[in-house]
Motif scaffolding. Structure first.
Motif, PDB file in Angstrom:
ATOM      1  N   GLY A  15       0.806  -1.215   0.000  1.00 15.18           N
ATOM      2  CA  GLY A  15       0.000   0.000   0.000  1.00 15.18           C
ATOM      3  C   GLY A  15       0.838   1.263   0.000  1.00 15.18           C
ATOM      4  O   GLY A  15       0.540   2.222  -0.721  1.00 15.18           O
ATOM      5  N   LEU A  19       0.720   4.020  -2.877  1.00 18.06           N
ATOM      6  CA  LEU A  19       0.089   5.294  -2.558  1.00 18.06           C
ATOM      7  C   LEU A  19       1.037   6.487  -2.476  1.00 18.06           C
ATOM      8  O   LEU A  19       0.676   7.589  -2.898  1.00 18.06           O
ATOM      9  CB  LEU A  19      -0.675   5.176  -1.235  1.00 18.06           C
ATOM     10  CG  LEU A  19      -1.909   4.286  -1.277  1.00 18.06           C
ATOM     11  CD1 LEU A  19      -2.381   3.973   0.129  1.00 18.06           C
ATOM     12  CD2 LEU A  19      -3.008   4.954  -2.093  1.00 18.06           C
ATOM     13  N   LEU A  22       1.548   8.878  -5.342  1.00 11.53           N
ATOM     14  CA  LEU A  22       0.411   9.718  -5.730  1.00 11.53           C
ATOM     15  C   LEU A  22       0.578  11.166  -5.274  1.00 11.53           C
ATOM     16  O   LEU A  22       0.033  12.081  -5.904  1.00 11.53           O
ATOM     17  CB  LEU A  22      -0.894   9.144  -5.170  1.00 11.53           C
ATOM     18  CG  LEU A  22      -1.339   7.807  -5.754  1.00 11.53           C
ATOM     19  CD1 LEU A  22      -2.607   7.319  -5.057  1.00 11.53           C
ATOM     20  CD2 LEU A  22      -1.552   7.897  -7.252  1.00 11.53           C
ATOM     21  N   TYR A  23       1.318  11.380  -4.197  1.00 12.29           N
ATOM     22  CA  TYR A  23       1.556  12.749  -3.742  1.00 12.29           C
ATOM     23  C   TYR A  23       2.237  13.610  -4.816  1.00 12.29           C
ATOM     24  O   TYR A  23       2.142  14.827  -4.784  1.00 12.29           O
ATOM     25  CB  TYR A  23       2.419  12.756  -2.480  1.00 12.29           C
ATOM     26  CG  TYR A  23       1.649  12.498  -1.210  1.00 12.29           C
ATOM     27  CD1 TYR A  23       0.665  13.380  -0.763  1.00 12.29           C
ATOM     28  CD2 TYR A  23       1.911  11.371  -0.438  1.00 12.29           C
ATOM     29  CE1 TYR A  23      -0.037  13.156   0.405  1.00 12.29           C
ATOM     30  CE2 TYR A  23       1.217  11.135   0.733  1.00 12.29           C
ATOM     31  CZ  TYR A  23       0.243  12.036   1.151  1.00 12.29           C
ATOM     32  OH  TYR A  23      -0.454  11.808   2.310  1.00 12.29           O
ATOM     33  N   VAL A  47      -5.468  10.419  -0.181  1.00 12.52           N
ATOM     34  CA  VAL A  47      -4.160   9.757  -0.142  1.00 12.52           C
ATOM     35  C   VAL A  47      -3.648   9.696   1.298  1.00 12.52           C
ATOM     36  O   VAL A  47      -3.149   8.653   1.746  1.00 12.52           O
ATOM     37  CB  VAL A  47      -3.144  10.467  -1.073  1.00 12.52           C
ATOM     38  CG1 VAL A  47      -1.751   9.864  -0.913  1.00 12.52           C
ATOM     39  CG2 VAL A  47      -3.586  10.364  -2.526  1.00 12.52           C
ATOM     40  N   ALA A  50      -5.528   7.034   3.251  1.00  7.81           N
ATOM     41  CA  ALA A  50      -5.125   5.713   2.776  1.00  7.81           C
ATOM     42  C   ALA A  50      -3.722   5.353   3.272  1.00  7.81           C
ATOM     43  O   ALA A  50      -3.476   4.212   3.685  1.00  7.81           O
ATOM     44  CB  ALA A  50      -5.187   5.669   1.244  1.00  7.81           C
ATOM     45  N   VAL A  51      -2.806   6.308   3.254  1.00  2.41           N
ATOM     46  CA  VAL A  51      -1.454   6.065   3.773  1.00  2.41           C
ATOM     47  C   VAL A  51      -1.511   5.745   5.261  1.00  2.41           C
ATOM     48  O   VAL A  51      -0.834   4.825   5.741  1.00  2.41           O
ATOM     49  CB  VAL A  51      -0.519   7.267   3.489  1.00  2.41           C
ATOM     50  CG1 VAL A  51       0.758   7.194   4.306  1.00  2.41           C
ATOM     51  CG2 VAL A  51      -0.189   7.343   1.998  1.00  2.41           C
ATOM     52  N   GLN A  54      -2.326   2.229   5.820  1.00  2.00           N
ATOM     53  CA  GLN A  54      -1.227   1.297   5.542  1.00  2.00           C
ATOM     54  C   GLN A  54      -0.354   1.153   6.788  1.00  2.00           C
ATOM     55  O   GLN A  54       0.166   0.071   7.086  1.00  2.00           O
ATOM     56  CB  GLN A  54      -0.386   1.764   4.354  1.00  2.00           C
ATOM     57  CG  GLN A  54      -1.164   2.046   3.086  1.00  2.00           C
ATOM     58  CD  GLN A  54      -2.247   1.052   2.758  1.00  2.00           C
ATOM     59  OE1 GLN A  54      -1.988  -0.133   2.565  1.00  2.00           O
ATOM     60  NE2 GLN A  54      -3.479   1.529   2.696  1.00  2.00           N
ATOM     61  N   ASP A 105      -6.496  -5.247  -3.969  1.00  2.00           N
ATOM     62  CA  ASP A 105      -7.175  -4.932  -2.708  1.00  2.00           C
ATOM     63  C   ASP A 105      -8.214  -5.993  -2.369  1.00  2.00           C
ATOM     64  O   ASP A 105      -8.389  -6.345  -1.200  1.00  2.00           O
ATOM     65  CB  ASP A 105      -7.830  -3.553  -2.777  1.00  2.00           C
ATOM     66  CG  ASP A 105      -6.859  -2.430  -2.460  1.00  2.00           C
ATOM     67  OD1 ASP A 105      -5.651  -2.629  -2.656  1.00  2.00           O
ATOM     68  OD2 ASP A 105      -7.312  -1.369  -2.014  1.00  2.00           O
TER      69      ASP A 105
END
Length: 124
Positions: A15, A19, A22-23, A47, A50-51, A54, A105
């Protein structure tokens, strides 16, 4: 218990690898998959949450029995992406490569359920 440790460790590492880039990709996502992202606060907020999850997976991997109840929230986190992507794909609204990526996922969600079942505490 080793099964759950490795499943959550792999889930957390995967993850973060998926992820964190994406930043730095907001503008490129708009080019590759128009329209452009117009509300950056929602994108970066997603994001970030979601981080954070993780990191929860990595914490669970340290002691799956102790953090067993967090596995239930982890299953929701995984299926909240896999299920809508499946529906969108079946309606022809999601490209096959994105659907395939979302199924990672889905598989992790199933493994998280298995981990939850396997870490059931024995009553004394």
């Amino acid at each position: 218990m080793k099964f759950a440790k490795y499943v959550f460790l792999i889930g957390g590492i995967y993850g973060l690898l998926a992820l964190l880039p994406l930043y730095f990709m907001k503008d490129q996502i708009g080019v590759d998959h128009p329209p452009a992202i117009t509300h950056a606060e929602f994108f970066y907020g997603f994001v970030g949450v979601a981080v954070a999850f993780q990191i929860v997976f990595l914490i669970i991997s340290l002691d799956p029995v102790k953090y067993r109840l967090l596995m239930l929230a982890s299953v929701v986190e995984k299926f909240s992406f896999a299920v809508p992507c499946t529906i969108l794909f079946l309606k022809g609204l999601l490209a096959a490569p994105l659907f395939a990526a979302s199924m990672v996922d889905g598989v992790l969600g199933v493994l998280f359920i298995a981990s939850f079942v396997m870490t059931r505490r024995t009553e004394v």
